[in-house]
Design a protein around this motif. Structure first.
Motif, PDB file in Angstrom:
ATOM      1  N   GLU A   1     -18.815  39.795 114.268  1.00 45.85           N
ATOM      2  CA  GLU A   1     -18.854  38.975 112.987  1.00 45.85           C
ATOM      3  C   GLU A   1     -18.777  40.255 111.840  1.00 45.85           C
ATOM      4  O   GLU A   1     -18.226  39.813 110.800  1.00 45.85           O
ATOM      5  CB  GLU A   1     -20.012  38.087 113.031  1.00 45.85           C
ATOM      6  CG  GLU A   1     -19.901  37.149 111.620  1.00 45.85           C
ATOM      7  CD  GLU A   1     -21.103  36.099 111.919  1.00 45.85           C
ATOM      8  OE1 GLU A   1     -21.295  35.773 110.514  1.00 45.85           O
ATOM      9  OE2 GLU A   1     -21.879  35.773 112.576  1.00 45.85           O
ATOM     10  N   GLU A   2     -19.602  40.847 111.827  1.00 48.24           N
ATOM     11  CA  GLU A   2     -19.935  42.252 110.764  1.00 48.24           C
ATOM     12  C   GLU A   2     -18.483  42.878 110.449  1.00 48.24           C
ATOM     13  O   GLU A   2     -17.908  42.823 109.438  1.00 48.24           O
ATOM     14  CB  GLU A   2     -20.682  43.186 111.301  1.00 48.24           C
ATOM     15  CG  GLU A   2     -20.987  44.303 110.198  1.00 48.24           C
ATOM     16  CD  GLU A   2     -21.836  45.568 110.854  1.00 48.24           C
ATOM     17  OE1 GLU A   2     -22.138  46.120 110.043  1.00 48.24           O
ATOM     18  OE2 GLU A   2     -22.193  45.367 112.047  1.00 48.24           O
ATOM     19  N   THR A   3     -17.717  43.255 111.734  1.00 47.44           N
ATOM     20  CA  THR A   3     -16.578  43.927 111.366  1.00 47.44           C
ATOM     21  C   THR A   3     -15.435  42.955 111.049  1.00 47.44           C
ATOM     22  O   THR A   3     -14.435  43.395 110.003  1.00 47.44           O
ATOM     23  CB  THR A   3     -16.107  44.744 112.470  1.00 47.44           C
ATOM     24  OG1 THR A   3     -16.076  44.043 113.807  1.00 47.44           O
ATOM     25  CG2 THR A   3     -17.127  45.746 112.877  1.00 47.44           C
ATOM     26  N   ALA A   4     -15.487  41.670 111.630  1.00 46.50           N
ATOM     27  CA  ALA A   4     -14.407  40.647 110.983  1.00 46.50           C
ATOM     28  C   ALA A   4     -14.603  40.290 109.620  1.00 46.50           C
ATOM     29  O   ALA A   4     -13.541  40.266 109.080  1.00 46.50           O
ATOM     30  CB  ALA A   4     -14.402  39.485 112.162  1.00 46.50           C
ATOM     31  N   ASP A   5     -15.689  40.132 109.179  1.00 43.78           N
ATOM     32  CA  ASP A   5     -15.897  39.950 107.677  1.00 43.78           C
ATOM     33  C   ASP A   5     -15.353  41.006 106.875  1.00 43.78           C
ATOM     34  O   ASP A   5     -14.678  40.815 105.886  1.00 43.78           O
ATOM     35  CB  ASP A   5     -17.428  39.835 107.578  1.00 43.78           C
ATOM     36  CG  ASP A   5     -18.032  38.308 107.989  1.00 43.78           C
ATOM     37  OD1 ASP A   5     -17.101  37.636 108.317  1.00 43.78           O
ATOM     38  OD2 ASP A   5     -19.384  38.121 107.910  1.00 43.78           O
ATOM     39  N   PHE A   6     -15.622  42.359 107.441  1.00 47.20           N
ATOM     40  CA  PHE A   6     -15.245  43.459 106.596  1.00 47.20           C
ATOM     41  C   PHE A   6     -13.576  43.186 106.499  1.00 47.20           C
ATOM     42  O   PHE A   6     -13.055  43.852 105.638  1.00 47.20           O
ATOM     43  CB  PHE A   6     -15.573  44.628 107.323  1.00 47.20           C
ATOM     44  CG  PHE A   6     -14.913  46.009 106.856  1.00 47.20           C
ATOM     45  CD1 PHE A   6     -15.308  46.370 105.331  1.00 47.20           C
ATOM     46  CD2 PHE A   6     -14.141  46.835 107.380  1.00 47.20           C
ATOM     47  CE1 PHE A   6     -14.854  47.526 104.871  1.00 47.20           C
ATOM     48  CE2 PHE A   6     -13.206  47.948 106.791  1.00 47.20           C
ATOM     49  CZ  PHE A   6     -13.795  48.151 105.350  1.00 47.20           C
ATOM     50  N   ARG A   7     -13.160  43.110 107.803  1.00 47.00           N
ATOM     51  CA  ARG A   7     -11.345  43.227 107.852  1.00 47.00           C
ATOM     52  C   ARG A   7     -10.930  42.027 106.992  1.00 47.00           C
ATOM     53  O   ARG A   7      -9.762  42.462 106.111  1.00 47.00           O
ATOM     54  CB  ARG A   7     -10.924  42.890 109.177  1.00 47.00           C
ATOM     55  CG  ARG A   7      -9.245  42.934 109.416  1.00 47.00           C
ATOM     56  CD  ARG A   7      -8.970  42.765 110.672  1.00 47.00           C
ATOM     57  NE  ARG A   7      -7.568  42.972 110.702  1.00 47.00           N
ATOM     58  CZ  ARG A   7      -6.767  42.895 112.338  1.00 47.00           C
ATOM     59  NH1 ARG A   7      -7.419  42.455 113.259  1.00 47.00           N
ATOM     60  NH2 ARG A   7      -5.445  42.942 111.794  1.00 47.00           N
ATOM     61  N   GLN A   8     -11.548  41.013 106.737  1.00 47.07           N
ATOM     62  CA  GLN A   8     -11.118  39.755 105.744  1.00 47.07           C
ATOM     63  C   GLN A   8     -11.279  40.484 104.392  1.00 47.07           C
ATOM     64  O   GLN A   8     -10.536  39.763 103.550  1.00 47.07           O
ATOM     65  CB  GLN A   8     -11.925  38.607 106.143  1.00 47.07           C
ATOM     66  CG  GLN A   8     -11.453  37.812 107.341  1.00 47.07           C
ATOM     67  CD  GLN A   8      -9.883  37.756 107.455  1.00 47.07           C
ATOM     68  OE1 GLN A   8      -9.331  37.008 106.535  1.00 47.07           O
ATOM     69  NE2 GLN A   8      -9.504  38.058 108.432  1.00 47.07           N
ATOM     70  N   SER A   9     -12.463  40.944 104.075  1.00 46.64           N
ATOM     71  CA  SER A   9     -12.600  41.702 102.776  1.00 46.64           C
ATOM     72  C   SER A   9     -11.446  42.414 102.353  1.00 46.64           C
ATOM     73  O   SER A   9     -10.920  42.605 101.276  1.00 46.64           O
ATOM     74  CB  SER A   9     -13.876  42.321 102.593  1.00 46.64           C
ATOM     75  OG  SER A   9     -14.076  43.419 103.140  1.00 46.64           O
ATOM     76  N   LEU A  10     -11.039  43.376 103.667  1.00 45.51           N
ATOM     77  CA  LEU A  10      -9.813  44.354 103.175  1.00 45.51           C
ATOM     78  C   LEU A  10      -8.770  43.555 102.820  1.00 45.51           C
ATOM     79  O   LEU A  10      -7.826  43.865 102.034  1.00 45.51           O
ATOM     80  CB  LEU A  10      -9.706  45.216 104.288  1.00 45.51           C
ATOM     81  CG  LEU A  10     -10.429  46.299 104.692  1.00 45.51           C
ATOM     82  CD1 LEU A  10      -9.899  47.008 105.936  1.00 45.51           C
ATOM     83  CD2 LEU A  10     -10.681  47.276 103.411  1.00 45.51           C
ATOM     84  N   ARG A  11      -8.547  42.365 103.606  1.00 50.94           N
ATOM     85  CA  ARG A  11      -7.291  41.511 103.524  1.00 50.94           C
ATOM     86  C   ARG A  11      -7.167  40.948 102.037  1.00 50.94           C
ATOM     87  O   ARG A  11      -6.212  40.907 101.391  1.00 50.94           O
ATOM     88  CB  ARG A  11      -6.875  40.655 104.580  1.00 50.94           C
ATOM     89  CG  ARG A  11      -6.838  41.366 105.884  1.00 50.94           C
ATOM     90  CD  ARG A  11      -6.712  40.288 106.971  1.00 50.94           C
ATOM     91  NE  ARG A  11      -5.719  39.378 106.808  1.00 50.94           N
ATOM     92  CZ  ARG A  11      -4.371  39.452 107.203  1.00 50.94           C
ATOM     93  NH1 ARG A  11      -3.898  40.404 107.359  1.00 50.94           N
ATOM     94  NH2 ARG A  11      -3.667  38.373 106.793  1.00 50.94           N
ATOM     95  N   ARG A  12      -8.574  40.474 101.760  1.00 48.56           N
ATOM     96  CA  ARG A  12      -8.705  40.072 100.342  1.00 48.56           C
ATOM     97  C   ARG A  12      -8.279  40.925  99.362  1.00 48.56           C
ATOM     98  O   ARG A  12      -7.522  40.700  98.083  1.00 48.56           O
ATOM     99  CB  ARG A  12      -9.885  39.219 100.210  1.00 48.56           C
ATOM    100  CG  ARG A  12     -10.265  37.946 100.715  1.00 48.56           C
ATOM    101  CD  ARG A  12     -11.400  37.391 100.435  1.00 48.56           C
ATOM    102  NE  ARG A  12     -12.562  38.190 100.602  1.00 48.56           N
ATOM    103  CZ  ARG A  12     -13.311  38.114 101.717  1.00 48.56           C
ATOM    104  NH1 ARG A  12     -12.938  37.382 102.857  1.00 48.56           N
ATOM    105  NH2 ARG A  12     -14.497  38.805 102.107  1.00 48.56           N
ATOM    106  N   GLY A  13      -8.851  42.122  99.310  1.00 51.37           N
ATOM    107  CA  GLY A  13      -8.275  43.111  98.517  1.00 51.37           C
ATOM    108  C   GLY A  13      -6.885  43.466  98.381  1.00 51.37           C
ATOM    109  O   GLY A  13      -6.432  43.792  97.183  1.00 51.37           O
TER     110      GLY A  13
END
Length: 199
Positions: A120-132
């Motif tokens: 969950e931690e890394t998936a959330d980070f990946r989604q934040s990258l995609r939002r960026g």
């Protein structure tokens, strides 16, 4: 343990050395081989030092991908500052900077980003990258066209194509220039469907 790895380094330099070693491990043995214990062994430091810098394997993957993202953003900023006068210019810059960065980092980066879906931690980070990425696309292309209300979905679709074709280029299935040209054309064709802003 010999060489520079055993020397006392400032924290920032040690972190950079650990990240470089982690990328080497991924390139040689794949992402599954990347653990903090093995990273410490390869870097010639104690395990507590690796844990101090990254906390967990997930934290290490996030740090690797964050460094990649910063590098790509810098390349984009420099290219946009030097050009970016038309929608086509911006499309080419976004395509070229992404593909070039993936090729520079090597195919192991694709595996690193894929591994970000594991928790969950890394998936959330990946989604934040995609939002960026989507926000940078919105800012870059929004100078030239009136983006639709569903622009997030449109730009995420563009990002998906960029991610896929860049990985094909990294794997040698597509030439770099072919990937950049195809992606730039796709960006331009997609965005030109919307009303142009007055210049």
């Amino acid at each position: 343990m010999t060489g520079t790895a055993t020397k006392k380094l400032p924290k920032a330099e040690r972190r950079e050395q650990l990240l470089e070693t982690a990328q080497a491990i991924m390139g040689e043995q794949g992402t599954d081989a990347l653990t903090l214990g093995y990273l410490a062994e390869r870097a010639g430091v104690s395990k507590p030092i690796a844990y101090e810098h990254f906390g967990t394997r997930a934290g290490l993957l996030i740090a690797i991908c964050s460094a990649y993202d910063v590098r790509q953003m810098q390349a984009q900023r420099e290219a946009l500052a030097a050009g970016g006068e038309t929608l086509e210019d911006v499309a080419s810059i976004f395509a070229s900077s992404y593909v070039s960065c993936v090729l520079d980092m090597g195919p192991a980066m694709g595996a690193a980003f894929a591994a970000l879906s594991a928790t969950e931690e890394t998936a959330d980070f990946r989604q934040s990258l995609r939002r960026g990425y989507v926000e940078r696309y919105r800012e870059g292309f929004g100078r030239f066209v009136e983006l639709p209300r569903n622009d997030t979905a449109v730009l995420l679709g563009c990002l998906g194509a960029v991610e896929a074709l860049a990985q094909d280029a990294a794997a040698g299935r597509v030439a770099r220039d072919e990937a950049v040209e195809a992606l730039a054309g796709m960006f331009a064709a997609t965005l030109k469907r919307y009303p142009a802003k007055p210049r």
